[in-house]
Scaffold this motif. Structure first.
Motif, PDB file in Angstrom:
ATOM      1  N   ARG A 133       0.973  -1.008  -0.006  1.00 32.54           N
ATOM      2  CA  ARG A 133      -0.170   0.048   0.004  1.00 32.54           C
ATOM      3  C   ARG A 133       1.296   1.801   0.162  1.00 32.54           C
ATOM      4  O   ARG A 133       0.273   2.671  -0.853  1.00 32.54           O
ATOM      5  CB  ARG A 133      -0.910  -0.213   1.179  1.00 32.54           C
ATOM      6  CG  ARG A 133      -2.381  -0.644   0.719  1.00 32.54           C
ATOM      7  CD  ARG A 133      -3.436  -0.599   2.294  1.00 32.54           C
ATOM      8  NE  ARG A 133      -2.962  -0.958   3.306  1.00 32.54           N
ATOM      9  CZ  ARG A 133      -2.889  -2.517   4.005  1.00 32.54           C
ATOM     10  NH1 ARG A 133      -4.072  -3.217   2.979  1.00 32.54           N
ATOM     11  NH2 ARG A 133      -2.593  -3.216   4.885  1.00 32.54           N
ATOM     12  N   LEU A 134       2.504   1.466   0.463  1.00 34.84           N
ATOM     13  CA  LEU A 134       2.784   2.432   0.646  1.00 34.84           C
ATOM     14  C   LEU A 134       3.313   2.621  -0.655  1.00 34.84           C
ATOM     15  O   LEU A 134       3.970   3.356  -1.398  1.00 34.84           O
ATOM     16  CB  LEU A 134       3.610   2.115   1.484  1.00 34.84           C
ATOM     17  CG  LEU A 134       3.488   2.440   2.734  1.00 34.84           C
ATOM     18  CD1 LEU A 134       4.604   2.321   3.885  1.00 34.84           C
ATOM     19  CD2 LEU A 134       3.550   4.232   3.468  1.00 34.84           C
ATOM     20  N   LEU A 135       3.426   2.030  -1.395  1.00 36.33           N
ATOM     21  CA  LEU A 135       4.076   1.762  -2.651  1.00 36.33           C
ATOM     22  C   LEU A 135       3.595   2.039  -3.811  1.00 36.33           C
ATOM     23  O   LEU A 135       4.120   3.084  -4.490  1.00 36.33           O
ATOM     24  CB  LEU A 135       4.896   0.268  -3.546  1.00 36.33           C
ATOM     25  CG  LEU A 135       6.190  -0.476  -2.025  1.00 36.33           C
ATOM     26  CD1 LEU A 135       6.361  -1.866  -3.005  1.00 36.33           C
ATOM     27  CD2 LEU A 135       7.663   0.876  -2.646  1.00 36.33           C
ATOM     28  N   GLU A 136       2.095   1.911  -3.314  1.00 36.76           N
ATOM     29  CA  GLU A 136       1.176   2.512  -4.923  1.00 36.76           C
ATOM     30  C   GLU A 136       0.806   3.843  -3.490  1.00 36.76           C
ATOM     31  O   GLU A 136       0.537   4.911  -4.391  1.00 36.76           O
ATOM     32  CB  GLU A 136      -0.590   1.386  -4.022  1.00 36.76           C
ATOM     33  CG  GLU A 136      -0.326   0.328  -4.565  1.00 36.76           C
ATOM     34  CD  GLU A 136      -1.712   0.039  -4.355  1.00 36.76           C
ATOM     35  OE1 GLU A 136      -2.557  -1.025  -4.835  1.00 36.76           O
ATOM     36  OE2 GLU A 136      -1.951  -0.234  -3.105  1.00 36.76           O
ATOM     37  N   PHE A 137       0.894   4.246  -2.737  1.00 35.02           N
ATOM     38  CA  PHE A 137       1.117   5.325  -2.220  1.00 35.02           C
ATOM     39  C   PHE A 137       2.060   6.423  -3.218  1.00 35.02           C
ATOM     40  O   PHE A 137       1.873   7.633  -2.925  1.00 35.02           O
ATOM     41  CB  PHE A 137       1.044   5.514  -0.455  1.00 35.02           C
ATOM     42  CG  PHE A 137       0.685   7.251  -0.154  1.00 35.02           C
ATOM     43  CD1 PHE A 137      -0.210   7.805  -0.221  1.00 35.02           C
ATOM     44  CD2 PHE A 137       1.674   7.587   0.256  1.00 35.02           C
ATOM     45  CE1 PHE A 137      -0.134   8.700   0.607  1.00 35.02           C
ATOM     46  CE2 PHE A 137       1.857   8.860   1.066  1.00 35.02           C
ATOM     47  CZ  PHE A 137       0.686   9.515   1.268  1.00 35.02           C
ATOM     48  N   LEU A 138       3.259   5.529  -2.751  1.00 31.38           N
ATOM     49  CA  LEU A 138       4.508   6.426  -3.111  1.00 31.38           C
ATOM     50  C   LEU A 138       4.702   6.389  -4.868  1.00 31.38           C
ATOM     51  O   LEU A 138       5.130   6.648  -5.690  1.00 31.38           O
ATOM     52  CB  LEU A 138       5.959   6.032  -2.812  1.00 31.38           C
ATOM     53  CG  LEU A 138       5.586   6.505  -1.584  1.00 31.38           C
ATOM     54  CD1 LEU A 138       6.720   6.540  -0.642  1.00 31.38           C
ATOM     55  CD2 LEU A 138       5.917   8.683  -1.517  1.00 31.38           C
ATOM     56  N   GLU A 139       3.216   5.470  -5.358  1.00 29.82           N
ATOM     57  CA  GLU A 139       3.751   5.565  -7.288  1.00 29.82           C
ATOM     58  C   GLU A 139       4.419   4.487  -7.273  1.00 29.82           C
ATOM     59  O   GLU A 139       5.075   4.727  -8.930  1.00 29.82           O
ATOM     60  CB  GLU A 139       3.232   6.804  -7.968  1.00 29.82           C
ATOM     61  CG  GLU A 139       2.132   7.320  -7.471  1.00 29.82           C
ATOM     62  CD  GLU A 139       1.728   9.002  -8.910  1.00 29.82           C
ATOM     63  OE1 GLU A 139       2.942   8.822  -9.005  1.00 29.82           O
ATOM     64  OE2 GLU A 139       0.624   9.609  -8.188  1.00 29.82           O
ATOM     65  N   LEU A 140       4.728   3.981  -6.762  1.00 26.39           N
ATOM     66  CA  LEU A 140       5.957   2.699  -7.253  1.00 26.39           C
ATOM     67  C   LEU A 140       5.645   1.277  -7.372  1.00 26.39           C
ATOM     68  O   LEU A 140       6.422   0.557  -7.520  1.00 26.39           O
ATOM     69  CB  LEU A 140       6.834   2.445  -6.371  1.00 26.39           C
ATOM     70  CG  LEU A 140       7.164   4.406  -6.008  1.00 26.39           C
ATOM     71  CD1 LEU A 140       8.680   3.997  -4.670  1.00 26.39           C
ATOM     72  CD2 LEU A 140       8.446   3.883  -6.707  1.00 26.39           C
ATOM     73  N   GLU A 141       4.096   1.247  -7.436  1.00 25.31           N
ATOM     74  CA  GLU A 141       3.988  -0.159  -6.828  1.00 25.31           C
ATOM     75  C   GLU A 141       4.065  -1.121  -8.522  1.00 25.31           C
ATOM     76  O   GLU A 141       4.388  -2.675  -8.415  1.00 25.31           O
ATOM     77  CB  GLU A 141       2.605  -0.126  -7.196  1.00 25.31           C
ATOM     78  CG  GLU A 141       1.875   0.166  -8.339  1.00 25.31           C
ATOM     79  CD  GLU A 141       0.907   1.162  -8.541  1.00 25.31           C
ATOM     80  OE1 GLU A 141       0.341   2.230  -9.380  1.00 25.31           O
ATOM     81  OE2 GLU A 141       2.474   2.089  -7.316  1.00 25.31           O
ATOM     82  N   HIS A 142       4.182  -0.445  -9.305  1.00 25.66           N
ATOM     83  CA  HIS A 142       4.547  -1.117 -10.666  1.00 25.66           C
ATOM     84  C   HIS A 142       6.013  -1.235 -10.328  1.00 25.66           C
ATOM     85  O   HIS A 142       6.917  -2.486 -11.904  1.00 25.66           O
ATOM     86  CB  HIS A 142       4.616  -0.577 -12.158  1.00 25.66           C
ATOM     87  CG  HIS A 142       5.548   0.859 -11.800  1.00 25.66           C
ATOM     88  ND1 HIS A 142       5.404   2.027 -10.867  1.00 25.66           N
ATOM     89  CD2 HIS A 142       6.670   1.497 -12.462  1.00 25.66           C
ATOM     90  CE1 HIS A 142       6.597   3.082 -11.476  1.00 25.66           C
ATOM     91  NE2 HIS A 142       7.160   2.489 -11.979  1.00 25.66           N
ATOM     92  N   LEU A 143       7.142  -0.788  -9.286  1.00 27.84           N
ATOM     93  CA  LEU A 143       8.099  -1.342  -9.296  1.00 27.84           C
ATOM     94  C   LEU A 143       8.150  -2.202  -8.205  1.00 27.84           C
ATOM     95  O   LEU A 143       9.292  -3.111  -7.654  1.00 27.84           O
ATOM     96  CB  LEU A 143       9.352  -0.791  -9.189  1.00 27.84           C
ATOM     97  CG  LEU A 143       9.326   0.057 -10.563  1.00 27.84           C
ATOM     98  CD1 LEU A 143      10.108   1.561 -10.146  1.00 27.84           C
ATOM     99  CD2 LEU A 143       9.687  -0.534 -11.602  1.00 27.84           C
ATOM    100  N   ALA A 144       7.607  -3.273  -7.696  1.00 36.11           N
ATOM    101  CA  ALA A 144       7.457  -4.208  -5.826  1.00 36.11           C
ATOM    102  C   ALA A 144       7.901  -5.515  -6.480  1.00 36.11           C
ATOM    103  O   ALA A 144       8.864  -5.462  -5.389  1.00 36.11           O
ATOM    104  CB  ALA A 144       6.113  -4.184  -5.625  1.00 36.11           C
ATOM    105  N   PHE A 145       8.660  -5.879  -7.457  1.00 37.82           N
ATOM    106  CA  PHE A 145       8.856  -7.278  -7.721  1.00 37.82           C
ATOM    107  C   PHE A 145      10.027  -6.794  -8.568  1.00 37.82           C
ATOM    108  O   PHE A 145      10.986  -8.220  -8.901  1.00 37.82           O
ATOM    109  CB  PHE A 145       8.046  -7.958  -8.111  1.00 37.82           C
ATOM    110  CG  PHE A 145       6.835  -8.442  -7.297  1.00 37.82           C
ATOM    111  CD1 PHE A 145       6.898  -9.014  -5.988  1.00 37.82           C
ATOM    112  CD2 PHE A 145       6.119  -7.819  -7.637  1.00 37.82           C
ATOM    113  CE1 PHE A 145       6.056  -9.154  -4.920  1.00 37.82           C
ATOM    114  CE2 PHE A 145       4.102  -8.216  -7.311  1.00 37.82           C
ATOM    115  CZ  PHE A 145       4.137  -8.459  -5.737  1.00 37.82           C
ATOM    116  N   THR A 146      10.691  -5.877  -8.636  1.00 38.89           N
ATOM    117  CA  THR A 146      12.270  -5.173  -9.324  1.00 38.89           C
ATOM    118  C   THR A 146      13.362  -5.110  -8.719  1.00 38.89           C
ATOM    119  O   THR A 146      12.797  -3.956  -7.665  1.00 38.89           O
ATOM    120  CB  THR A 146      11.525  -4.169 -10.367  1.00 38.89           C
ATOM    121  OG1 THR A 146      10.226  -4.124 -10.874  1.00 38.89           O
ATOM    122  CG2 THR A 146      12.883  -3.452 -11.189  1.00 38.89           C
ATOM    123  N   PRO A 147      14.523  -6.026  -8.694  1.00 36.29           N
ATOM    124  CA  PRO A 147      15.201  -5.405  -7.448  1.00 36.29           C
ATOM    125  C   PRO A 147      15.946  -4.129  -7.513  1.00 36.29           C
ATOM    126  O   PRO A 147      15.239  -3.460  -8.593  1.00 36.29           O
ATOM    127  CB  PRO A 147      16.190  -6.362  -7.891  1.00 36.29           C
ATOM    128  CG  PRO A 147      15.809  -7.531  -9.030  1.00 36.29           C
ATOM    129  CD  PRO A 147      14.504  -6.862  -9.304  1.00 36.29           C
TER     130      PRO A 147
END
Length: 253
Positions: A133-147
């Motif tokens: 949810r924090l990654l979504e909040f910061l618009e980073l969710e598309h990188l969630a599983f990226t090193p």
């Protein structure tokens, strides 16, 4: 929201006085910008508040809690989180895992339960969901599983912010978050910091050399030089203060 009071804080390194009777108050929900030339004592103050350093004199209060009575390993659990000038991420871990790492200091698993794995899976599911949810909040969710390795610096700065927020702090310390960013990234970061304060209900202490950003988002600004506070007030007041002009331009106050 929480209130930070720094009262008559002094810190010496041998014959060098890094903080000299510094006092300031940040009210609940404020963004306070801390400015000053290199060597003014800004990072030393950060390191005292985050318990990396033990000051020689003075008090640091988070509401009614004396932070100087809290060991360094316990500071996150008391509601204080920070970012650093130099990124301290785990390059081989993905964005979700790096964010989750910030949440473990507030976990309840404990040593014995961690060994037996009792309750660990449930807590880890909660931490993982919160981190996403924090990654979504910061618009980073598309990188969630990226090193994290080899990602753009500005993106990694946002990831470090996500990791700090995963600790669910009341007081967020940002140490030169705009360092190394492009003008467009600085503008985006400024809006993100305001959104973090407004939507997550945090008190923010910001050290930053990017004056336009500090003056644009801060409710109050504290200027330091040689370990002392030389000015405090609104951005407009501090910008025009003669001692601040002297400290930055080398003119006589």
């Amino acid at each position: 929201m929480t209130r930070l009071v720094v009262d008559d804080l002094s810190m010496r390194f041998g014959g060098i006085t890094a903080l000299d009777g510094l006092s300031l108050t940040i009210e609940r929900g404020q963004i306070c910008g801390l400015i000053g030339p290199n060597g003014a004592g800004k990072t030393t103050l950060f390191n005292c508040v985050s318990r990396i350093y033990q000051p020689d004199e003075g008090r640091i209060l988070l509401d009614d809690l004396d932070l100087l009575s809290v060991p360094a390993h316990g500071i996150a659990a008391k509601g204080v989180a920070r970012t650093f000038q130099n990124l301290g991420l785990f390059p081989s871990l993905n964005f979700l895992e790096n964010t989750m790492a910030g949440a473990y200091p507030r976990g309840r698993t404990g040593f014995v339960r961690a060994l037996t794995r009792v309750g660990v899976r449930r807590e880890e599911r909660t931490i993982r969901a919160d981190a996403y949810r924090l990654l979504e909040f910061l618009e980073l969710e598309h990188l969630a599983f990226t090193p994290a390795a080899d990602q753009p610096f500005g993106t990694l700065k946002r990831l470090e912010l996500a990791r700090a927020l995963a600790a669910r702090p009341q007081l967020l310390l940002l140490d030169e978050p705009a360092g190394g960013l492009t003008h467009a990234e600085v503008d985006e970061l400024a809006q993100t910091i305001k959104r973090v304060r407004d939507e997550l209900g945090l008190t923010v202490l910001l050290v930053e050399h990017h004056m336009a950003m500090v003056m644009g988002i801060s409710d109050q600004v504290v200027a330091m030089n040689f370990g002392k506070k030389i000015a405090e007030g609104t951005p407009a007041e501090v910008r025009q203060h003669p001692e601040v002009v002297a400290a930055y331009l080398g003119t006589r106050a």
